[in-house]
Design a protein around this motif. Structure first.
Motif, PDB file in Angstrom:
ATOM      1  N   MET A   1       0.859  -1.197   0.000  1.00  0.00           N
ATOM      2  CA  MET A   1       0.000   0.000   0.000  1.00  0.00           C
ATOM      3  C   MET A   1       0.891   1.241   0.000  1.00  0.00           C
ATOM      4  N   PRO A   2       0.667   2.157  -0.955  1.00  0.00           N
ATOM      5  CA  PRO A   2       1.521   3.344  -1.004  1.00  0.00           C
ATOM      6  C   PRO A   2       1.319   4.234   0.217  1.00  0.00           C
ATOM      7  N   ALA A   3       2.358   5.026   0.514  1.00  0.00           N
ATOM      8  CA  ALA A   3       2.266   5.936   1.661  1.00  0.00           C
ATOM      9  C   ALA A   3       1.243   7.024   1.354  1.00  0.00           C
ATOM     10  N   PHE A   4       0.555   7.483   2.389  1.00  0.00           N
ATOM     11  CA  PHE A   4      -0.464   8.517   2.199  1.00  0.00           C
ATOM     12  C   PHE A   4      -0.288   9.572   3.275  1.00  0.00           C
ATOM     13  N   LYS A   5      -0.716  10.792   2.978  1.00  0.00           N
ATOM     14  CA  LYS A   5      -0.611  11.882   3.947  1.00  0.00           C
ATOM     15  C   LYS A   5      -1.755  11.797   4.945  1.00  0.00           C
ATOM     16  N   THR A   6      -1.470  12.133   6.194  1.00  0.00           N
ATOM     17  CA  THR A   6      -2.497  12.139   7.237  1.00  0.00           C
ATOM     18  C   THR A   6      -2.592  13.549   7.837  1.00  0.00           C
ATOM     19  N   ILE A   7      -3.477  13.695   8.801  1.00  0.00           N
ATOM     20  CA  ILE A   7      -3.639  14.996   9.478  1.00  0.00           C
ATOM     21  C   ILE A   7      -2.326  15.436  10.139  1.00  0.00           C
ATOM     22  N   ASP A   8      -1.462  14.462  10.458  1.00  0.00           N
ATOM     23  CA  ASP A   8      -0.159  14.813  11.058  1.00  0.00           C
ATOM     24  C   ASP A   8       0.676  15.693  10.121  1.00  0.00           C
ATOM     25  N   ASP A   9       0.397  15.594   8.810  1.00  0.00           N
ATOM     26  CA  ASP A   9       1.152  16.392   7.836  1.00  0.00           C
ATOM     27  C   ASP A   9       0.580  17.800   7.665  1.00  0.00           C
ATOM     28  N   LEU A  10      -0.515  18.099   8.372  1.00  0.00           N
ATOM     29  CA  LEU A  10      -1.154  19.414   8.269  1.00  0.00           C
ATOM     30  C   LEU A  10      -0.609  20.349   9.337  1.00  0.00           C
ATOM     31  N   THR A  11      -0.139  21.507   8.927  1.00  0.00           N
ATOM     32  CA  THR A  11       0.327  22.488   9.918  1.00  0.00           C
ATOM     33  C   THR A  11      -0.390  23.820   9.681  1.00  0.00           C
ATOM     34  N   ASN A  12      -0.477  24.628  10.726  1.00  0.00           N
ATOM     35  CA  ASN A  12      -1.091  25.963  10.631  1.00  0.00           C
ATOM     36  C   ASN A  12      -2.433  25.947   9.897  1.00  0.00           C
ATOM     37  N   ILE A  13      -3.385  25.240  10.483  1.00  0.00           N
ATOM     38  CA  ILE A  13      -4.682  25.167   9.784  1.00  0.00           C
ATOM     39  C   ILE A  13      -5.721  26.109  10.398  1.00  0.00           C
ATOM     40  N   GLU A  14      -5.305  26.926  11.346  1.00  0.00           N
ATOM     41  CA  GLU A  14      -6.258  27.856  11.954  1.00  0.00           C
ATOM     42  C   GLU A  14      -6.865  28.765  10.887  1.00  0.00           C
ATOM     43  N   GLY A  15      -8.210  28.803  10.868  1.00  0.00           N
ATOM     44  CA  GLY A  15      -8.904  29.652   9.893  1.00  0.00           C
ATOM     45  C   GLY A  15      -9.032  29.040   8.505  1.00  0.00           C
ATOM     46  N   LYS A  16      -8.391  27.893   8.286  1.00  0.00           N
ATOM     47  CA  LYS A  16      -8.483  27.235   6.968  1.00  0.00           C
ATOM     48  C   LYS A  16      -9.816  26.493   6.850  1.00  0.00           C
ATOM     49  N   ARG A  17     -10.365  26.476   5.643  1.00  0.00           N
ATOM     50  CA  ARG A  17     -11.616  25.744   5.384  1.00  0.00           C
ATOM     51  C   ARG A  17     -11.252  24.304   4.989  1.00  0.00           C
ATOM     52  N   VAL A  18     -11.594  23.376   5.851  1.00  0.00           N
ATOM     53  CA  VAL A  18     -11.238  21.977   5.594  1.00  0.00           C
ATOM     54  C   VAL A  18     -12.493  21.182   5.235  1.00  0.00           C
ATOM     55  N   LEU A  19     -12.551  20.715   3.991  1.00  0.00           N
ATOM     56  CA  LEU A  19     -13.655  19.863   3.548  1.00  0.00           C
ATOM     57  C   LEU A  19     -13.362  18.432   3.996  1.00  0.00           C
ATOM     58  N   VAL A  20     -14.218  17.893   4.839  1.00  0.00           N
ATOM     59  CA  VAL A  20     -13.982  16.546   5.371  1.00  0.00           C
ATOM     60  C   VAL A  20     -15.077  15.603   4.887  1.00  0.00           C
ATOM     61  N   ARG A  21     -14.695  14.608   4.077  1.00  0.00           N
ATOM     62  CA  ARG A  21     -15.670  13.609   3.616  1.00  0.00           C
ATOM     63  C   ARG A  21     -15.826  12.569   4.720  1.00  0.00           C
ATOM     64  N   VAL A  22     -17.029  12.432   5.236  1.00  0.00           N
ATOM     65  CA  VAL A  22     -17.298  11.488   6.330  1.00  0.00           C
ATOM     66  C   VAL A  22     -18.416  10.536   5.902  1.00  0.00           C
ATOM     67  N   ASP A  23     -18.546   9.436   6.626  1.00  0.00           N
ATOM     68  CA  ASP A  23     -19.661   8.518   6.385  1.00  0.00           C
ATOM     69  C   ASP A  23     -20.674   8.717   7.510  1.00  0.00           C
ATOM     70  N   LEU A  24     -21.783   9.357   7.172  1.00  0.00           N
ATOM     71  CA  LEU A  24     -22.861   9.573   8.145  1.00  0.00           C
ATOM     72  C   LEU A  24     -24.117   8.818   7.696  1.00  0.00           C
ATOM     73  N   ASN A  25     -23.912   7.768   6.915  1.00  0.00           N
ATOM     74  CA  ASN A  25     -25.039   6.997   6.379  1.00  0.00           C
ATOM     75  C   ASN A  25     -25.525   6.039   7.466  1.00  0.00           C
ATOM     76  N   VAL A  26     -26.168   6.603   8.482  1.00  0.00           N
ATOM     77  CA  VAL A  26     -26.572   5.849   9.679  1.00  0.00           C
ATOM     78  C   VAL A  26     -28.037   5.444   9.590  1.00  0.00           C
ATOM     79  N   PRO A  27     -28.420   4.362  10.282  1.00  0.00           N
ATOM     80  CA  PRO A  27     -29.832   3.972  10.271  1.00  0.00           C
ATOM     81  C   PRO A  27     -30.698   4.945  11.067  1.00  0.00           C
TER      82      PRO A  27
END
Length: 398
Positions: free
Chosen positions: A1-27
Motif C-alpha cells: 500500500m503506497p504511503a499517504f498523507k495524514t492529518i499529522d502532515d497538516l500544519t497551521n490550519i487555523e482559519g483554513k476551510r477543511v472539507l472533510v468527507r465522512v460517512d454519516l449513512n446511519v440507520p
C-alpha cells in the motif's frame, strides 16, 4: 500500500476551510438515529481539526436519492445525533454547493463545524462530474477523506476533490488503512482467513485472491456446502450452489498450487427446518441425511478452526460459520470468535474483521471489542480483501 498523507502532515490550519468527507449513512427510524457508530468513528477527526481552529465543513451522503432532493434522505435528520456525539452544536446548510453552501461557509468562525446537505442530491456526485467537483472545491482550502467505507466509489466527494485540493487521510481512514496493511498488505505469517456467508457467487474474487495470500483458508457458512458438493459429498437440502462446482474445484486447485490449506467442515449441525430451537443433531459431514440441511459447523470442525487460529499470527475474518442469527446455530461462530478474541487479547494474534454480517456476529459473540480492528466498511472492505484498488485510497497516495 503506497504511503499517504495524514492529518499529522497538516500544519497551521487555523482559519483554513477543511472539507472533510465522512460517512454519516446511519440507520434512522421515526426520525431518530438508531445506531451512531459511524458518527462516533469520525468524531476524532472532526474534533481534532476543530480544536486546531479550522473551519470544518462536512460532506456526506445519506441513502440513495439518485441525484435529486428527497425529504427523508436529508442530512438535517441527523444533526441532533451529530451534536450529541461531538458534544457541541454544528451548523447546517440546505445544499452542498451554490449560494446556500457558500453563505454558510462565509459565516463560519474558526473551530466551527458545518454539515452540508446530502452530496447525492446532485447527479454530479456519483458521476464524479468536473463542474460539480469544482463547485464543492470552491468552499475549501484542504480536503480530508475520512470515509473509507465509500473509498471504493470514484465519486466527486470521495475521489474528485483530491485532484483540486491538497488531500489527506482522516483518523478513521488512517486507522483502517493501517489495520488492513497488517491484515493482508504486510502481515505476520502464518495468516489464516475465515470466510463464511451464504453464497460462493458473491465471494469468488475474494476466495481467488485469498488463496494466493494466506496460509490457511477456513470456509464456513452456506458456501462450505458448495465446496463439499463439488467434492462429491451429498449435502442434502442444505443451501448449495451446485452450478458453481467447477468454480469451487478451480479455487481448491489454485490453493494447492499456492500452498494454502483449505479448511472445510468435518462435521455439521443438521436440522429439518430453518427456525430457532429446531430439533438438531451433529453428524459427520459425509453422513448428512438427504432430507436435512446443515445450519452450522460441528464441534470437531470448530476444534480444527481454533487449532489454526492458535497457530496464526494474523487472522482476517469475513462472514459467519453458520446461521448465527438463529439459536442454536450460532455456536460455532461464537466459539471461534471468542477464541480469536482471547488470542488477540493475549497478544498472540492480530485480528482484522469486516463486513455487515461479520460485525453483527462478533458483537453477538461479545468478541468484537477484543479484535485488533473491526471494519464497518462493508463493500470497501470486501473489495480491499479482493485485492482491488480503491479509488478513494489511491488518490491519497503521496
Amino acid at each position: 500500500m503506497p504511503a499517504f498523507k495524514t492529518i499529522d502532515d497538516l500544519t497551521n490550519i487555523e482559519g483554513k476551510r477543511v472539507l472533510v468527507r465522512v460517512d454519516l449513512n446511519v440507520p434512522v427510524s421515526e426520525g431518530k438515529v438508531t445506531d451512531a457508530t459511524r458518527i462516533e468513528r469520525v468524531a476524532p477527526t472532526i474534533l481534532e481539526l476543530s480544536g486546531k481552529g479550522a473551519k470544518v465543513i462536512l460532506l456526506a451522503h445519506f441513502g440513495r436519492p439518485k441525484g435529486a432532493p428527497v425529504a427523508d434522505m436529508s442530512l438535517s435528520l441527523i444533526v441532533s445525533a451529530v451534536n450529541e456525539v461531538l458534544g457541541q452544536k454544528i451548523l447546517f446548510a440546505a445544499d452542498c454547493i451554490g449560494p446556500d453552501a457558500e453563505q454558510a461557509v462565509a459565516a463560519m468562525k474558526n473551530g466551527d463545524v458545518l454539515l452540508l446537505e446530502n452530496t447525492r442530491f446532485h447527479k454530479g456526485e456519483e458521476k464524479n462530474d468536473a463542474d460539480f467537483t469544482a463547485a464543492l472545491a470552491k468552499n475549501g482550502d484542504i480536503y480530508v477523506n475520512d470515509a473509507f467505507s465509500a473509498a471504493h466509489r470514484a465519486h466527486a466527494s470521495t475521489e474528485g476533490l483530491a485532484h483540486h485540493l491538497p488531500a489527506y487521510a482522516g483518523r478513521t481512514m488512517q486507522a483502517e488503512l493501517e489495520a488492513l496493511e497488517k491484515g493482508l498488505g504486510k502481515p505476520a505469517h502464518p495468516v489464516v482467513a475465515i470466510v463464511g456467508g451464504a453464497k460462493v457467487s458473491s465471494k469468488i474474487d475474494l476466495l481467488t485472491n485469498l488463496v494466493k495470500k494466506v496460509d490457511a483458508l477456513v470456509i464456513g457458512g452456506g458456501m462450505a456446502n458448495t465446496f463439499l458438493a463439488a467434492q462429491g459429498i451429498d449435502v442434502g437440502k442444505s443451501l448449495c450452489e451446485h452450478d458453481l462446482a467447477d468454480t469451487a474445484r478451480s479455487i481448491l486447485a489454485e490453493a494447492q498450487t499456492s500452498g494454502c490449506s483449505i479448511v472445510l467442515p468435518i462435521d455439521g449441525v443438521i436440522a429439518r427446518e430453518f427456525k430457532a430451537g429446531a430439533a438438531n443433531e451433529v453428524v459427520a459431514i459425509e453422513a448428512i441425511p438427504s432430507d436435512a440441511m446443515v445450519l452450522d459447523v460441528g464441534p470437531k470442525s470448530v476444534s480444527a478452526v481454533n487449532d489454526w487460529i492458535a497457530k496464526a499470527q494474523t487472522l482476517v475474518w469475513n462472514g459467519p460459520l453458520g446461521a448465527f442469527e438463529i439459536q442454536p446455530f450460532d455456536k460455532a461462530t461464537v466459539a471461534a470468535a471468542r477464541f480469536a478474541a482471547e488470542q488477540t487479547k493475549a497478544g498472540k494474534l492480530t485480528s482484522v474483521a469486516g463486513g455487515g454480517d461479520t460485525v453483527a456476529a462478533l458483537n453477538h459473540a461479545g468478541a468484537a471489542d477484543d479484535f485488533t480492528y473491526i471494519s464497518t466498511a462493508g463493500g470497501a472492505f470486501l473489495e480491499w480483501m479482493e485485492g482491488k484498488e480503491l479509488p478513494g485510497v489511491a488518490v491519497l497516495s503521496k
